[in-house]
Design a protein around this motif. Structure first.
Motif, PDB file in Angstrom:
ATOM      1  N   LYS A  14      15.950  20.671  38.930  1.00 54.57           N
ATOM      2  CA  LYS A  14      17.001  19.948  38.570  1.00 54.57           C
ATOM      3  C   LYS A  14      17.406  19.843  37.111  1.00 54.57           C
ATOM      4  O   LYS A  14      16.528  19.319  36.475  1.00 54.57           O
ATOM      5  CB  LYS A  14      17.114  18.515  39.089  1.00 54.57           C
ATOM      6  N   THR A  15      18.787  20.206  37.042  1.00 55.84           N
ATOM      7  CA  THR A  15      19.232  20.065  35.441  1.00 55.84           C
ATOM      8  C   THR A  15      20.124  18.878  35.144  1.00 55.84           C
ATOM      9  O   THR A  15      21.285  18.953  35.715  1.00 55.84           O
ATOM     10  CB  THR A  15      20.101  21.348  35.085  1.00 55.84           C
ATOM     11  N   ALA A  16      19.377  17.784  34.888  1.00 54.84           N
ATOM     12  CA  ALA A  16      20.359  16.480  34.808  1.00 54.84           C
ATOM     13  C   ALA A  16      21.422  16.318  33.549  1.00 54.84           C
ATOM     14  O   ALA A  16      22.437  16.015  34.132  1.00 54.84           O
ATOM     15  CB  ALA A  16      19.438  15.386  34.583  1.00 54.84           C
ATOM     16  N   VAL A  17      20.992  16.986  32.589  1.00 52.24           N
ATOM     17  CA  VAL A  17      21.962  17.164  31.481  1.00 52.24           C
ATOM     18  C   VAL A  17      21.989  18.556  30.942  1.00 52.24           C
ATOM     19  O   VAL A  17      20.875  19.190  30.857  1.00 52.24           O
ATOM     20  CB  VAL A  17      21.392  15.913  30.404  1.00 52.24           C
ATOM     21  N   ASP A  18      23.197  19.042  30.771  1.00 58.50           N
ATOM     22  CA  ASP A  18      23.110  20.524  30.775  1.00 58.50           C
ATOM     23  C   ASP A  18      23.995  21.132  29.450  1.00 58.50           C
ATOM     24  O   ASP A  18      25.036  21.106  29.242  1.00 58.50           O
ATOM     25  CB  ASP A  18      23.985  21.193  32.085  1.00 58.50           C
ATOM     26  N   GLY A  19      23.413  20.935  28.071  1.00 55.41           N
ATOM     27  CA  GLY A  19      23.804  21.571  27.034  1.00 55.41           C
ATOM     28  C   GLY A  19      24.940  20.684  26.691  1.00 55.41           C
ATOM     29  O   GLY A  19      26.200  21.281  26.085  1.00 55.41           O
ATOM     30  N   LEU A  20      24.829  19.506  26.344  1.00 52.80           N
ATOM     31  CA  LEU A  20      26.013  18.548  25.746  1.00 52.80           C
ATOM     32  C   LEU A  20      26.037  18.423  24.477  1.00 52.80           C
ATOM     33  O   LEU A  20      25.086  18.341  23.704  1.00 52.80           O
ATOM     34  CB  LEU A  20      25.565  17.004  26.331  1.00 52.80           C
ATOM     35  N   ASP A  21      27.202  18.654  24.150  1.00 54.71           N
ATOM     36  CA  ASP A  21      27.648  18.328  22.663  1.00 54.71           C
ATOM     37  C   ASP A  21      28.766  17.401  22.654  1.00 54.71           C
ATOM     38  O   ASP A  21      29.822  17.562  23.147  1.00 54.71           O
ATOM     39  CB  ASP A  21      28.164  19.962  22.347  1.00 54.71           C
ATOM     40  N   PHE A  22      28.612  16.331  21.766  1.00 50.12           N
ATOM     41  CA  PHE A  22      29.470  15.364  21.551  1.00 50.12           C
ATOM     42  C   PHE A  22      29.130  14.260  20.418  1.00 50.12           C
ATOM     43  O   PHE A  22      27.934  14.546  19.911  1.00 50.12           O
ATOM     44  CB  PHE A  22      29.638  14.533  22.848  1.00 50.12           C
ATOM     45  N   VAL A  23      30.064  13.965  19.856  1.00 47.98           N
ATOM     46  CA  VAL A  23      29.888  12.886  18.941  1.00 47.98           C
ATOM     47  C   VAL A  23      30.826  11.723  19.239  1.00 47.98           C
ATOM     48  O   VAL A  23      31.891  11.511  19.673  1.00 47.98           O
ATOM     49  CB  VAL A  23      30.675  13.505  17.499  1.00 47.98           C
ATOM     50  N   VAL A  24      29.903  10.516  19.028  1.00 49.29           N
ATOM     51  CA  VAL A  24      30.575   9.137  19.272  1.00 49.29           C
ATOM     52  C   VAL A  24      30.697   8.560  17.886  1.00 49.29           C
ATOM     53  O   VAL A  24      29.715   8.284  17.388  1.00 49.29           O
ATOM     54  CB  VAL A  24      29.570   8.277  20.144  1.00 49.29           C
ATOM     55  N   ARG A  25      32.077   8.100  17.557  1.00 51.05           N
ATOM     56  CA  ARG A  25      32.176   7.666  16.476  1.00 51.05           C
ATOM     57  C   ARG A  25      32.509   6.178  16.142  1.00 51.05           C
ATOM     58  O   ARG A  25      32.628   5.530  17.012  1.00 51.05           O
ATOM     59  CB  ARG A  25      33.384   8.357  15.850  1.00 51.05           C
ATOM     60  N   PRO A  26      32.152   5.704  15.156  1.00 54.62           N
ATOM     61  CA  PRO A  26      32.316   4.231  14.984  1.00 54.62           C
ATOM     62  C   PRO A  26      33.943   3.575  14.679  1.00 54.62           C
ATOM     63  O   PRO A  26      34.700   4.481  14.840  1.00 54.62           O
ATOM     64  CB  PRO A  26      31.616   3.911  13.514  1.00 54.62           C
ATOM     65  N   GLY A  27      33.787   2.389  15.241  1.00 57.25           N
ATOM     66  CA  GLY A  27      35.220   1.764  14.855  1.00 57.25           C
ATOM     67  C   GLY A  27      36.101   2.087  16.100  1.00 57.25           C
ATOM     68  O   GLY A  27      37.503   1.602  16.179  1.00 57.25           O
ATOM     69  N   THR A  28      35.579   2.608  17.218  1.00 54.28           N
ATOM     70  CA  THR A  28      36.343   2.606  18.431  1.00 54.28           C
ATOM     71  C   THR A  28      35.157   2.641  19.660  1.00 54.28           C
ATOM     72  O   THR A  28      33.998   2.706  19.550  1.00 54.28           O
ATOM     73  CB  THR A  28      37.007   4.186  18.423  1.00 54.28           C
ATOM     74  N   VAL A  29      35.883   2.271  20.918  1.00 51.86           N
ATOM     75  CA  VAL A  29      35.036   2.377  22.003  1.00 51.86           C
ATOM     76  C   VAL A  29      35.303   3.862  22.566  1.00 51.86           C
ATOM     77  O   VAL A  29      36.141   4.210  22.958  1.00 51.86           O
ATOM     78  CB  VAL A  29      35.627   1.314  22.969  1.00 51.86           C
ATOM     79  N   THR A  30      34.232   4.253  22.848  1.00 54.31           N
ATOM     80  CA  THR A  30      34.099   5.610  23.441  1.00 54.31           C
ATOM     81  C   THR A  30      33.604   5.546  25.097  1.00 54.31           C
ATOM     82  O   THR A  30      32.415   4.881  25.192  1.00 54.31           O
ATOM     83  CB  THR A  30      33.079   6.470  22.797  1.00 54.31           C
ATOM     84  N   GLY A  31      34.267   5.870  26.009  1.00 55.95           N
ATOM     85  CA  GLY A  31      33.898   5.832  27.312  1.00 55.95           C
ATOM     86  C   GLY A  31      33.183   7.187  27.726  1.00 55.95           C
ATOM     87  O   GLY A  31      33.477   8.071  27.405  1.00 55.95           O
ATOM     88  N   PHE A  32      31.853   6.747  28.442  1.00 56.20           N
ATOM     89  CA  PHE A  32      31.321   8.006  28.962  1.00 56.20           C
ATOM     90  C   PHE A  32      31.446   7.805  30.548  1.00 56.20           C
ATOM     91  O   PHE A  32      30.737   7.212  31.092  1.00 56.20           O
ATOM     92  CB  PHE A  32      29.629   7.666  28.606  1.00 56.20           C
ATOM     93  N   LEU A  33      32.225   8.941  30.827  1.00 57.42           N
ATOM     94  CA  LEU A  33      32.572   8.871  32.645  1.00 57.42           C
ATOM     95  C   LEU A  33      31.901  10.081  33.062  1.00 57.42           C
ATOM     96  O   LEU A  33      31.865  11.222  32.759  1.00 57.42           O
ATOM     97  CB  LEU A  33      34.204   9.016  32.444  1.00 57.42           C
ATOM     98  N   GLY A  34      31.674   9.912  34.371  1.00 52.81           N
ATOM     99  CA  GLY A  34      31.333  10.889  35.269  1.00 52.81           C
ATOM    100  C   GLY A  34      30.982  10.345  36.711  1.00 52.81           C
ATOM    101  O   GLY A  34      30.533   9.116  36.685  1.00 52.81           O
ATOM    102  N   PRO A  35      30.937  11.013  37.790  1.00 56.13           N
ATOM    103  CA  PRO A  35      30.573  10.640  38.966  1.00 56.13           C
ATOM    104  C   PRO A  35      29.126  10.314  39.004  1.00 56.13           C
ATOM    105  O   PRO A  35      28.348  10.625  38.140  1.00 56.13           O
ATOM    106  CB  PRO A  35      30.982  11.785  40.121  1.00 56.13           C
ATOM    107  N   ASN A  36      28.865   9.751  40.303  1.00 57.64           N
ATOM    108  CA  ASN A  36      27.265   9.258  40.504  1.00 57.64           C
ATOM    109  C   ASN A  36      26.607  10.654  39.971  1.00 57.64           C
ATOM    110  O   ASN A  36      26.837  11.616  40.608  1.00 57.64           O
ATOM    111  CB  ASN A  36      27.216   8.954  41.644  1.00 57.64           C
TER     112      ASN A  36
END
Ligand SMILES: Nc1ncnc2c1ncn2[C@@H]1O[C@H](COP(=O)(O)OP(=O)(O)OP(=O)(O)O)[C@@H](O)[C@H]1O
Ligand SMILES: [Mg+2]
Length: 313
Positions: A14-36
């Motif tokens: 099972k590949t639970a997380v597959d090559g994710l690239d992202f940046v979460v920056r300060p000063g703002t709310v970042t939502g992390f969304l996805g189905p179950n």
């Protein structure tokens, strides 16, 4: 700041997380969304070193979580609200955590007050309701006054007052310049607090966007207007970025690129009568479902009347 690079986690096949690239920056709310099952919790566990990436990497405030000397002061995380010794009081739990970092007693009292746990701080955490447990988890996350706050499904189990409280808390933490990363499987919930959105499905990045752009892409900035003089209204509204459609001969136009308010003002300025003016209420939930449709692993089934008749026969 959280930075993930080709972040991957496999559990056997099972590949639970597959090559994710992202940046979460300060000063703002970042939502992390996805189905179950999309890989949100797994990603968050890797951020705080509770799981090791199979490949790729993730850093918080510039280094790996384990590389920080005082991690509670870098990132406060709520992952499993229930990971509290049931026999300890809320106060003892927080005090024990504080002692690992030389955090003063005063700060324990502060987070208890901040999360509204004052009246139950002396009670055994094992007797806490879901909502109280959630508040205790948030108190623990904030204990070290961290620059980065990460909460996995924080509103689960909270009553409407609690939901509102979380929303205000997240917004104010971001306004203080902190990095705020919050997961949810409900778009409607995230859209109330987040500006930036990272959407995943089956471990993959589906979108790295803003609520604003998502609304726009879903056609949510369309204004519907009915007028006695559609030709003239088209003329006065025309401009860069403005798109106007409507059937020939119809009083009704669909306008994008301007707000309903701007349409109303322009019409009034030119004396154009309007019969109807409304901003189309876009369902962010449907935009999200559209985006993640192919990534939903656990579909519910609907039993139709025909099925029931069939099984009864
Ligand atoms: N320890 C583990 N061992 C095996 N498989 C796992 C493990 N942890 C997670 N998984 C699998 O990895 C996938 C991602 O799970 P994860 O909990 O990260 O999803 P999620 O996005 O947080 O979902 P939810 O919205 O239901 O909380 C799922 O298919 C899950 O079954
Ligand atoms: Mg999860």
């Amino acid at each position: 700041m959280i930075e993930a690079q080709r972040l991957t986690k496999r559990y056997g096949e099972k590949t639970a997380v597959d090559g994710l690239d992202f940046v979460v920056r300060p000063g703002t709310v970042t939502g992390f969304l996805g189905p179950n099952g999309a890989g949100k919790s797994t990603t968050m566990r890797m951020i705080v070193g509770l799981d090791t990436p199979t490949s790729g990497s993730v850093t918080v405030n510039g280094s790996r979580y384990a590389g920080h000397r005082a991690p509670l002061q870098e990132v406060g995380a709520l992952l499993e609200a229930r990971s509290v010794h049931p026999g300890r009081s809320a106060y003892q739990h927080l005090r024990a955590l504080a002692l690992t970092h030389g955090i003063p007693r005063r700060r324990v009292d502060e987070v208890i007050a901040l999360t509204g746990l004052g009246s139950v701080a002396g009670k055994r955490a094992g007797s806490f309701s879901l909502g109280m447990g959630q508040r205790l988890g948030i108190a623990a996350a904030l204990l070290g006054d961290p620059r980065t706050v990460m909460l996995d499904e924080p509103v689960n189990g909270l009553d409407p007052e609690g939901v509102l409280w979380i929303r205000n808390l997240l917004t104010s933490l971001a306004a203080e310049g902190r990095t705020v990363f919050v997961s949810s499987h409900l778009m409607s919930e995230v859209a109330q607090v987040a500006d930036h959105l990272i959407v995943v499905g089956r471990g993959r990045l589906l979108a790295d966007t803003t609520v604003r752009d998502l609304v726009r892409e879903a056609g949510g900035d369309t204004v519907r207007v009915a007028t006695g003089d559609p030709g003239r209204l088209r003329e006065v509204l025309a401009g860069p970025g403005v798109e106007i459609t409507g059937r020939p001969g119809s009083e009704e136009l669909q306008v994008s690129g301007v707000t309903a308010r701007e349409v109303g003002l322009k019409a009034a300025e030119h004396g154009i009568p309007l019969f109807e003016l409304s901003a189309r209420a876009v369902s962010l939930e449907s935009a999200f479902m559209e985006l993640t449709r192919d990534a939903v692993e656990y579909h519910g089934t609907t039993t139709t009347a025909a099925d029931r008749t069939g099984s009864a026969a």
